[in-house]
Design an enzyme around this catalytic site. Structure first.
Site, mmCIF file in Angstrom:
data_model
loop_
_atom_site.group_PDB
_atom_site.id
_atom_site.type_symbol
_atom_site.label_atom_id
_atom_site.label_comp_id
_atom_site.label_asym_id
_atom_site.label_seq_id
_atom_site.Cartn_x
_atom_site.Cartn_y
_atom_site.Cartn_z
ATOM 1 N N HIS A 53 -0.028 -4.985 -9.853
ATOM 2 C CA HIS A 53 0.121 -6.018 -9.960
ATOM 3 C C HIS A 53 0.784 -6.819 -8.346
ATOM 4 O O HIS A 53 0.882 -6.479 -8.226
ATOM 5 C CB HIS A 53 1.831 -6.140 -10.967
ATOM 6 C CG HIS A 53 1.476 -5.063 -12.257
ATOM 7 N ND1 HIS A 53 1.864 -5.651 -13.240
ATOM 8 C CD2 HIS A 53 1.221 -3.827 -12.536
ATOM 9 C CE1 HIS A 53 1.509 -5.394 -14.417
ATOM 10 N NE2 HIS A 53 1.294 -3.927 -13.837
ATOM 11 N N ASP A 85 2.653 2.221 -9.886
ATOM 12 C CA ASP A 85 3.482 3.401 -10.106
ATOM 13 C C ASP A 85 2.784 4.385 -9.158
ATOM 14 O O ASP A 85 1.916 4.641 -8.708
ATOM 15 C CB ASP A 85 3.470 4.173 -11.043
ATOM 16 C CG ASP A 85 4.500 3.786 -12.731
ATOM 17 O OD1 ASP A 85 4.875 2.722 -12.051
ATOM 18 O OD2 ASP A 85 3.581 3.829 -13.462
ATOM 19 N N SER A 120 -5.792 5.500 -6.992
ATOM 20 C CA SER A 120 -6.103 5.919 -5.536
ATOM 21 C C SER A 120 -5.340 4.888 -4.526
ATOM 22 O O SER A 120 -4.575 6.057 -5.330
ATOM 23 C CB SER A 120 -7.120 4.971 -6.044
ATOM 24 O OG SER A 120 -8.891 4.576 -5.169
#
Length: 270
Positions: free
Chosen positions: A130, A77, A234
């Site tokens: 992911h 995200d 980050s």
């Protein structure tokens, strides 16, 4: 003055501390309200015994993954801060600030036919990262460095920020066209750790030096499989033979399509 690495370690200890229930609830409530976090896909606020548990919260509602053989899905995200083609071995950390890709990755060969995508995770975002496609992890390199902030102000202020900061570079082979992709997790201020589920030997914000892990038996992942997580927000940098369908300023969710792999490899980059 304390270094950003020491500050991040101190903050990490605070975030991992389990305070009395009422105090912990107040800390977590402040964090949720300050960053305007939506918990619809996550456990309720009372479920997190530490601030770090809230940072690293897991999805409880599965995401729909937009996967087809040559699709690339967002690994996070994120806000897209920059994207484009690698030109003269350089990429952008932000408009007007370029850096040498070889220095970021610790490689010597050219990546002239590759493109880059920068995905910024703010403190409000889901912090797990992911696999963007079906792939194999061939190698992981840890580079020590600073832990400068990776927000817009810092990206504009600091030259070669991604190279200055500590980072982990994953060398991957994409299943559907056998091209090499580089997946870079960049450390930042207050990121207590970057965790990698496939290899617990990789320790970040650590006091030892650079190290490399090579996997004679590659780590096989499918699109959407979890690779690891930041213990605060980050940046992920993707470098691949790809056509991006997103641009600077776009907001993406993990699982959304962000680009496509080249169906035919233009150049073999081992």
């Amino acid at each position: 003055m304390l270094s950003t690495n020491v500050i991040s370690r101190i903050f990490g200890r605070f975030a991992h501390t389990r305070f009395p229930k009422g105090m912990q609830y107040a800390i977590n409530r402040f964090y949720i309200d300050y960053f305007k976090i939506n918990l619809d896909e996550f456990e309720s606020l009372e479920s997190y015994p530490t601030l770090n548990a809230l940072f690293t919260r897991n999805l409880v509602k599965p995401r729909i993954l937009h996967t087809t053989p040559f699709n690339l899905i967002s690994p996070t995200d994120s806000l897209i801060t920059e994207s484009g083609s690698i030109t003269q071995q350089s990429a952008l950390q932000i408009k007007g600030k370029s850096y040498r890709v070889n220095d970021l990755l610790g490689i010597t060969h050219d990546l002239n036919r590759y493109s880059f995508l920068n995905l910024y995770l703010s403190p409000r975002d889901y912090h797990h990262y992911h696999a963007p496609c079906d792939l194999e992890i061939l190698e992981a390199k840890y580079f020590t460095g600073k832990l400068l902030p990776v927000n817009f102000a810092s990206l504009h202020k600091n030259e070669n920020l991604f190279i200055q900061n500590e980072r982990v570079v994953l060398k991957m082979r994409c299943k559907h066209n056998q091209s090499i992709m580089y997946y870079v997790a960049v450390g930042a201020l207050n990121v207590g750790k970057m965790q990698f589920l496939f290899d617990k030997r990789i320790q970040t914000n650590a006091k030892y030096g650079d190290c490399t892990y090579t996997y004679e038996k590659p780590i096989v992942l499918e699109a959407g499989d979890e690779i690891g997580f930041f213990e605060m927000g980050s940046t992920i940098v993707l470098i691949a033979q790809a056509n991006w369908k997103v641009k600077s300023g776009d907001v993406v969710k993990m699982g959304e399509q962000i680009g496509t792999l080249e169906s035919h490899i233009k150049e073999s980059m081992e």
